[in-house]
Design a protein around this motif. Structure first.
Motif: not given
Length: 155
Positions: A24-30, A33-35, A148-155
């Motif tokens: 679940l930690a890995l899922s939350q990180l993804a 936006g932390i792949p 748009p899905s409300g998550t954060y991602e690394l650029l």
């Protein structure tokens, strides 16, 4: 833009609970936006696995769960694992090196090597929280770029 809310979940003090905490930690990180597979995610996965295993093995009180909490804090991801056993592990940078053929004793050595900072905090009622932080490269990209899905991602 504010950081997303922290993730917090209680798990049974069993090996299955420890495995689930890591997944679940890995899922939350993804989701943040932390792949999966990134250096940051891999370090956090090992830290969560070791702290959860310690909570299950050394911090277990029958009938009590342990808690995993993840949060994006300025510049890093904070991992907290809380259990209800009051016995404290060795302090950061004071973790003894295990004998080469020892079957255990490497968990906190790994946490010490992978975390940029970590500490042990007493809690009331009795118990402790082991808190570790891993710095996130390109931190501003995580907190500024909301998809748009409300998550954060690394650029």
């Amino acid at each position: 833009m504010a950081a997303p809310p922290p993730f917090a979940q209680r798990f049974s003090s069993t090996p299955r609970g420890a495995r689930l905490a890591r997944h679940l930690a890995l899922s939350q990180l993804a989701e943040w936006g932390i792949p999966y597979g990134s250096e940051t995610a891999e370090a956090i996965a090992v830290i969560v696995a070791e702290l959860a295993a310690n909570a299950v093995t050394h911090g277990r009180v029958p009938g009590r769960d342990f808690e995993l909490r993840l949060a994006l804090v300025t510049g890093s991801v904070r991992v907290e694992v809380t259990d209800t056993h009051a016995e404290r592990p060795p302090a950061p940078r004071g973790v003894p090196t295990p004998a080469p053929l020892a079957e255990g004793g490497r968990g906190l050595v790994l946490v010490d090597a992978l975390a940029d900072r970590w500490e042990v905090v007493d809690r009331d009622p009795p118990g402790k929280t082991v808190r570790a932080e891993v710095d996130v490269p390109r931190w501003l990209a995580v907190t500024r770029s909301q998809v748009p899905s409300g998550t954060y991602e690394l650029l």
